[in-house]
Write a protein that holds these residues in place. Sequence first.
Motif, PDB file in Angstrom:
ATOM      1  N   LEU A 355      20.013  16.901  20.855  1.00  0.00           N
ATOM      2  CA  LEU A 355      18.903  15.958  20.409  1.00  0.00           C
ATOM      3  C   LEU A 355      17.939  16.532  19.364  1.00  0.00           C
ATOM      4  CD1 LEU A 355      17.914  15.477  24.271  1.00  0.00           C
ATOM      5  CD2 LEU A 355      18.952  13.891  23.043  1.00  0.00           C
ATOM      6  N   HIS A 356      18.466  17.499  18.601  1.00  0.00           N
ATOM      7  CA  HIS A 356      17.642  18.060  17.879  1.00  0.00           C
ATOM      8  C   HIS A 356      17.004  16.896  16.549  1.00  0.00           C
ATOM      9  CE1 HIS A 356      20.939  19.071  15.253  1.00  0.00           C
ATOM     10  NE2 HIS A 356      20.053  19.454  14.352  1.00  0.00           N
ATOM     11  N   ASP A 357      18.150  16.287  16.215  1.00  0.00           N
ATOM     12  CA  ASP A 357      18.082  15.304  15.096  1.00  0.00           C
ATOM     13  C   ASP A 357      17.778  13.757  15.544  1.00  0.00           C
ATOM     14  OD1 ASP A 357      19.842  16.789  12.370  1.00  0.00           O
ATOM     15  OD2 ASP A 357      17.874  16.779  13.184  1.00  0.00           O
ATOM     16  N   ILE A 358      17.447  13.431  16.833  1.00  0.00           N
ATOM     17  CA  ILE A 358      17.239  12.204  17.156  1.00  0.00           C
ATOM     18  C   ILE A 358      16.247  11.412  16.603  1.00  0.00           C
ATOM     19  CG2 ILE A 358      18.626  12.630  19.781  1.00  0.00           C
ATOM     20  CD1 ILE A 358      15.574  12.584  20.479  1.00  0.00           C
ATOM     21  N   GLY A 359      15.122  12.237  15.938  1.00  0.00           N
ATOM     22  CA  GLY A 359      14.136  11.560  15.238  1.00  0.00           C
ATOM     23  C   GLY A 359      14.568  10.950  14.088  1.00  0.00           C
ATOM     24  N   LYS A 360      15.914  11.267  13.536  1.00  0.00           N
ATOM     25  CA  LYS A 360      16.040  10.519  12.127  1.00  0.00           C
ATOM     26  C   LYS A 360      16.695   9.149  12.445  1.00  0.00           C
ATOM     27  CE  LYS A 360      17.608  14.736   9.727  1.00  0.00           C
ATOM     28  NZ  LYS A 360      18.792  15.636   9.112  1.00  0.00           N
ATOM     29  N   GLY A 361      17.095   8.757  13.685  1.00  0.00           N
ATOM     30  CA  GLY A 361      17.572   7.367  13.918  1.00  0.00           C
ATOM     31  C   GLY A 361      16.277   6.503  14.807  1.00  0.00           C
ATOM     32  N   ALA A 362      15.361   7.066  15.102  1.00  0.00           N
ATOM     33  CA  ALA A 362      14.302   6.317  15.273  1.00  0.00           C
ATOM     34  C   ALA A 362      13.976   5.288  14.609  1.00  0.00           C
ATOM     35  CB  ALA A 362      13.202   7.288  15.861  1.00  0.00           C
ATOM     36  N   GLU A 363      13.424   4.002  14.940  1.00  0.00           N
ATOM     37  CA  GLU A 363      12.725   2.938  14.199  1.00  0.00           C
ATOM     38  C   GLU A 363      11.306   3.111  14.590  1.00  0.00           C
ATOM     39  OE1 GLU A 363      16.424  -0.001  15.045  1.00  0.00           O
ATOM     40  OE2 GLU A 363      14.657  -0.457  16.042  1.00  0.00           O
ATOM     41  N   THR A 364      10.638   3.614  13.763  1.00  0.00           N
ATOM     42  CA  THR A 364       9.109   3.896  13.729  1.00  0.00           C
ATOM     43  C   THR A 364       8.579   3.989  12.313  1.00  0.00           C
ATOM     44  OG1 THR A 364       7.500   5.466  14.448  1.00  0.00           O
ATOM     45  CG2 THR A 364       9.481   6.532  13.820  1.00  0.00           C
ATOM     46  N   ASP A 365       7.226   3.637  12.303  1.00  0.00           N
ATOM     47  CA  ASP A 365       6.703   3.689  10.938  1.00  0.00           C
ATOM     48  C   ASP A 365       5.616   4.696  11.060  1.00  0.00           C
ATOM     49  OD1 ASP A 365       6.065   0.122  11.073  1.00  0.00           O
ATOM     50  OD2 ASP A 365       7.910   1.120  10.236  1.00  0.00           O
ATOM     51  N   SER A 366       5.895   5.785  11.742  1.00  0.00           N
ATOM     52  CA  SER A 366       5.084   6.994  11.889  1.00  0.00           C
ATOM     53  C   SER A 366       5.346   7.935  10.443  1.00  0.00           C
ATOM     54  CB  SER A 366       5.366   7.790  13.065  1.00  0.00           C
ATOM     55  OG  SER A 366       4.600   8.983  13.085  1.00  0.00           O
ATOM     56  N   ASP A 367       4.319   8.584  10.294  1.00  0.00           N
ATOM     57  CA  ASP A 367       4.437   9.483   8.941  1.00  0.00           C
ATOM     58  C   ASP A 367       4.725  10.837   9.371  1.00  0.00           C
ATOM     59  OD1 ASP A 367       0.915  10.092   8.181  1.00  0.00           O
ATOM     60  OD2 ASP A 367       2.073  10.141  10.348  1.00  0.00           O
ATOM     61  N   GLN A 368       5.053  11.130  10.663  1.00  0.00           N
ATOM     62  CA  GLN A 368       5.715  12.544  11.251  1.00  0.00           C
ATOM     63  C   GLN A 368       6.971  12.485  10.678  1.00  0.00           C
ATOM     64  OE1 GLN A 368       4.877  11.399  15.271  1.00  0.00           O
ATOM     65  NE2 GLN A 368       3.230  13.163  15.264  1.00  0.00           N
ATOM     66  N   ASN A 369       7.384  14.016  10.627  1.00  0.00           N
ATOM     67  CA  ASN A 369       8.793  14.307  10.106  1.00  0.00           C
ATOM     68  C   ASN A 369       9.799  13.946  11.588  1.00  0.00           C
ATOM     69  OD1 ASN A 369       8.735  16.785  11.817  1.00  0.00           O
ATOM     70  ND2 ASN A 369       7.695  17.685  10.142  1.00  0.00           N
ATOM     71  N   HIS A 370      10.953  14.203  10.966  1.00  0.00           N
ATOM     72  CA  HIS A 370      12.147  13.873  11.930  1.00  0.00           C
ATOM     73  C   HIS A 370      11.918  14.826  13.356  1.00  0.00           C
ATOM     74  CE1 HIS A 370      14.507  16.881  10.148  1.00  0.00           C
ATOM     75  NE2 HIS A 370      15.164  16.845  11.230  1.00  0.00           N
ATOM     76  N   ALA A 371      11.537  15.887  12.981  1.00  0.00           N
ATOM     77  CA  ALA A 371      11.326  16.867  14.222  1.00  0.00           C
ATOM     78  C   ALA A 371      10.356  16.616  15.038  1.00  0.00           C
ATOM     79  CB  ALA A 371      11.046  18.493  13.661  1.00  0.00           C
ATOM     80  N   GLU A 372       9.159  16.308  14.416  1.00  0.00           N
ATOM     81  CA  GLU A 372       7.843  15.742  15.434  1.00  0.00           C
ATOM     82  C   GLU A 372       8.321  14.525  16.043  1.00  0.00           C
ATOM     83  OE1 GLU A 372       4.475  17.748  12.780  1.00  0.00           O
ATOM     84  OE2 GLU A 372       5.072  15.700  12.629  1.00  0.00           O
ATOM     85  N   VAL A 373       9.018  13.346  15.526  1.00  0.00           N
ATOM     86  CA  VAL A 373       9.461  12.177  16.088  1.00  0.00           C
ATOM     87  C   VAL A 373      10.227  12.569  17.254  1.00  0.00           C
ATOM     88  CG1 VAL A 373      10.454   9.943  15.815  1.00  0.00           C
ATOM     89  CG2 VAL A 373       8.939  10.875  13.801  1.00  0.00           C
ATOM     90  N   GLY A 374      11.279  13.277  17.076  1.00  0.00           N
ATOM     91  CA  GLY A 374      12.237  13.598  17.938  1.00  0.00           C
ATOM     92  C   GLY A 374      11.882  14.257  19.241  1.00  0.00           C
ATOM     93  N   ALA A 375      10.947  15.152  19.021  1.00  0.00           N
ATOM     94  CA  ALA A 375      10.268  15.998  20.174  1.00  0.00           C
ATOM     95  C   ALA A 375       9.458  15.020  20.933  1.00  0.00           C
ATOM     96  CB  ALA A 375       9.352  17.068  19.428  1.00  0.00           C
ATOM     97  N   GLU A 376       8.704  13.946  20.075  1.00  0.00           N
ATOM     98  CA  GLU A 376       7.955  13.032  21.109  1.00  0.00           C
ATOM     99  C   GLU A 376       8.662  12.225  21.711  1.00  0.00           C
ATOM    100  OE1 GLU A 376       4.848  11.107  22.498  1.00  0.00           O
ATOM    101  OE2 GLU A 376       4.982  12.907  21.200  1.00  0.00           O
ATOM    102  N   ILE A 377       9.970  11.602  21.280  1.00  0.00           N
ATOM    103  CA  ILE A 377      11.057  10.890  21.973  1.00  0.00           C
ATOM    104  C   ILE A 377      11.655  11.574  23.199  1.00  0.00           C
ATOM    105  CG2 ILE A 377      13.240   9.978  21.910  1.00  0.00           C
ATOM    106  CD1 ILE A 377      12.811   8.944  18.880  1.00  0.00           C
TER     107      ILE A 377
END
Length: 508
Positions: A355-377
Motif C-alpha cells: 500500500l506504500h504507493d497507493i497515493g500515486k493512483g489517487a484521483e485528487t486535487d490535493s497538493d500533498q505528496n503521494h506518501a501523505e495522500v496514501g497514508a490518508e487513504i
Amino acid sequence: MNVLFVILPVAGIVLGWTIRWLYARFQLSASEQKAERVKQDAIREAEAQKKEILLNAKDELIRERKQQERETREQRAEVQRYESRVNHKEELLDQRAAAFEKQDKEFAERLKSLEKREEVVSAQEEEYRRELERISGLSAQEAKDLIIRNLENDARHDAQALLNKVEQEAQLNAEKKARDILVTTIQRIATETTSDITVATVSLPGDEMKGRIIGREGRNIRTLETLTGVDIIIDDTPEAVVISCFDPVRKEIAKESLERLISDGRIHPARIEEIVQKVTREVQNKIYEEGEKTLFDLGIHNMPTEGVRALGRLYFRTSYGQNVLTHSKEVALIAGMLAAELGVNRELAKRAAILHDIGKGAETDSDQNHAEVGAEIARKMGENALVVNAIAAHHNDIEPSSVEAAIVQIADAISAARPGARRETVDNYVKRLENLEAIAENFGGVEKAYAIQAGRELRVLVNNEKIPDGDVKELARKIAKQIESDLRYPGRIKLTMIRETRIVEYAR
C-alpha cells in the motif's frame, strides 16, 4: 842438334814443374797467411763478443742490484709506515685507556655523590611523608587506600572503554548480518524489468481513417475527447494517432475505445458514446481484477474494496518507466523476506509495502505528496496505525515508528535501485554522468574523472605532484560528501582514487 831437341823439352818440363812447385808453395803460404788472418780475426771477434757479454752481464747485474736496492728501500719504507701506524694506534690506545681510567674515576665519584644524595633524598622523603601525614591527616595506610580507590576508578574507566569497543564490534557484526540478510533477500527475487506503457499511440489502417475520426466539422474527435477527457493529436504522422493525457486510466480508456471504433468502422457520436461507456466499465473491472490478483499472489486478505481499486489503478501508472503496481508487488515481496529474516511481523510489513504507493493512483486535487495522500487513504480504510505510519514514512517525510516501517523503506530503495528497474532518458543520463565528473574535477589536484558502470562508479585520477598519498583519502571523503550534497541518485556510488608516479627518460 838432336840432343838439343831432347834437352830443351826436358828442361821445359823441369822448369814448368819447378815453377808449379814454387807457385804451389806460394799459394800454400798465402792460404796459411789467410787462415792465420781468419784465426786472428776470429780471436779478436771472440774477444770482442766476450767483452760485450761481460759488459752486458755487468749492466744486468747493476740493474738487478739497483732493483733489489729499490725494493729494499720500498720494503723498508713500508715497514717504517707500518711501525708508524702501530705506534699511532698504541698512542690512541694509551689515550683511550687514560680516558677510561679518568671516566672510571669520575663514575666512582658520581656514584659516591649519588649515594650521598640518595641518603639526603631519603631523609627528605621521610620528612616530607611525616609532614604530609601531619598536613593531610592521613596515615600511610589511608593514603594507600586512597591510591587503591583511584586505581579502581581507572580500572572502571578502562573497563568502560573496553565495553564501548565491544559494543562497536557488535554493531559492526550487526551491520554485516544486515548486509547478509539484504543480499539473501535480493538473491531470492526474480521479477521483470522496466515496462514502458507511457506512450499511447493508435495505429491506423490508412490515412483516410484520420478524416473519419475527425468527422464532419470535427464532431467525432470532439465527442471522443469530451467523453474520455484526453487530447487526440492527429498530425502528419502516417497511419498513427497520438493520445495525450496525464491520467493513465483515461488514456487507456481512450486508446481502447479508439482501437475498437477503428476496427468496427462505424464512427459517429452515438457509437463513440456507446463504446466509451463499455470500455470504461471493462477498464474499471480490469482495475479491480489487477488489484485482486496482486493481493492474491501476495497472500494478503481482508482488503477493502476501495483499497483493491486503489491498487488496481497503479497498473496503469509508471515511475521512470517502472510499472508502479509491479514495483509495489516487488516491494511487498522484499519486505516479507526481510521481515522473515529479522523475525518481525511479516504480514504487517507486506501489507504496508503493497500500500506504500497507493497515493500515486489517487484521483485528487490535493497538493500533498503521494506518501501523505496514501497514508490518508489507508487511514480512511481503517488500516493499522503502523501501516499508516509506514506509508507516510517511506520517503522519510515523518519518522518511522516501527521496524516494519524501516523495512518498507529498505525494500522500496532496493526495488527502485536494482538494475533494470527504472530507466531515464539519454539526455538526463548523460547530464547526470557529466555532473558527477564535474564535481570531482572541480577539486584541486584532480586531473580527470571518469563516470563508469552507468554512473555507479567514479574513478578519479589525482596529480601525484600536488596531492601526496596521505591526502588522497581526505580528498576522496570530500568528493563523496560533495556528491551526496549536490546529486540525487538511487543506491550508492563507488569512488575510486588513482594516484601513480610516472618517470619518463629518453636515451639518445
